[in-house]
Design an enzyme around this catalytic site. Structure first.
Site, PDB file in Angstrom:
ATOM      1  N   THR A  40       0.884  -1.149  -0.132  1.00 32.46           N
ATOM      2  CA  THR A  40      -0.081  -0.130  -0.044  1.00 32.46           C
ATOM      3  C   THR A  40       0.917   1.335  -0.052  1.00 32.46           C
ATOM      4  OG1 THR A  40      -0.166  -0.133   2.496  1.00 32.46           O
ATOM      5  CG2 THR A  40      -1.828  -1.117   1.112  1.00 32.46           C
ATOM      6  N   THR A  42       1.157   4.332   1.415  1.00 31.67           N
ATOM      7  CA  THR A  42       1.797   4.877   2.547  1.00 31.67           C
ATOM      8  C   THR A  42       2.714   3.820   3.412  1.00 31.67           C
ATOM      9  OG1 THR A  42       0.016   6.255   3.155  1.00 31.67           O
ATOM     10  CG2 THR A  42       1.362   5.785   4.968  1.00 31.67           C
ATOM     11  N   CYS A  43       2.410   2.549   3.358  1.00 32.39           N
ATOM     12  CA  CYS A  43       3.273   1.644   4.092  1.00 32.39           C
ATOM     13  C   CYS A  43       4.702   1.414   3.306  1.00 32.39           C
ATOM     14  CB  CYS A  43       2.293   0.231   4.130  1.00 32.39           C
ATOM     15  SG  CYS A  43       1.058   0.255   4.973  1.00 32.39           S
ATOM     16  N   SER A  44       4.422   1.366   1.845  1.00 34.65           N
ATOM     17  CA  SER A  44       5.632   1.023   1.257  1.00 34.65           C
ATOM     18  C   SER A  44       6.620   2.417   1.003  1.00 34.65           C
ATOM     19  CB  SER A  44       5.304   0.519  -0.166  1.00 34.65           C
ATOM     20  OG  SER A  44       4.608  -0.651  -0.013  1.00 34.65           O
ATOM     21  N   VAL A  48       7.859   1.918   5.981  1.00 36.47           N
ATOM     22  CA  VAL A  48       8.730   0.998   6.226  1.00 36.47           C
ATOM     23  C   VAL A  48      10.288   1.685   5.733  1.00 36.47           C
ATOM     24  CG1 VAL A  48      10.085  -1.156   4.767  1.00 36.47           C
ATOM     25  CG2 VAL A  48       7.617  -1.140   5.610  1.00 36.47           C
TER      26      VAL A  48
END
Length: 157
Positions: A40, A42-44, A48
């Site tokens: 996703t 924001t996550c990627s 992270v």
């Protein structure tokens, strides 16, 4: 509050194994962050990479390991780790959502076709005991970032 003794399924050496997630936290100082899903935006693109970038600063503050926990299956988590370029963070799959449910961190993302997922949060854990949790509002990335955690750890020390 202690880390729950949730059963998760991991893939090691090509085999599916059931593990107790609390074992990952025993005898260590851990920063863990959980997020809605692999790949996703924001996550990627932010979550992270930010933790990977701050990894050495977290280690300098006495952290033994940094974990990324996501409600994705072991195959997705393995591929995401590979593509992410995050070599220092340990990725932990919670494909069945058992840990997320036990943490009472389930977020309904059905409106975006994601179903049940995790809230975005980070936590500092000492030997299985949760010392501090930073939970973002649904859809936000405000307090689960590594800078907030680093500031907390500096104040704590």
């Amino acid at each position: 509050q202690n880390i729950p003794s949730s059963k998760i399924v991991v893939r090691e050496n090509g085999k599916f194994l059931e593990r107790n997630i609390s074992d990952y936290f025993k005898g260590k100082k851990i920063v863990a962050f959980a997020l809605p899903g692999a790949f996703t935006p924001t996550c990627s693109n932010y979550h992270v990479p930010a933790y990977e970038q701050e990894y050495q600063n977290l280690k300098a503050l006495g952290i033994d390991e940094v974990y990324c926990i996501s409600m994705n299956d072991p195959f997705v988590i393995e591929k995401w780790k590979e593509i992410s370029g995050a070599n220092n963070i340990k990725f932990i799959p919670d494909g069945n959502g058992t840990f997320t449910q036990d943490m009472k961190m389930i977020s309904d993302r059905s409106a975006s076709g994601m179903g049940q997922r995790s809230f975005r949060y980070s936590m500092y854990v000492e030997d299985g005991k949760i010392i501090k949790i930073f939970k973002d509002e649904d859809g936000k990335f405000d307090v689960s970032d590594p800078k907030t955690m680093i500031n907390f750890l500096k104040e704590k020390n």
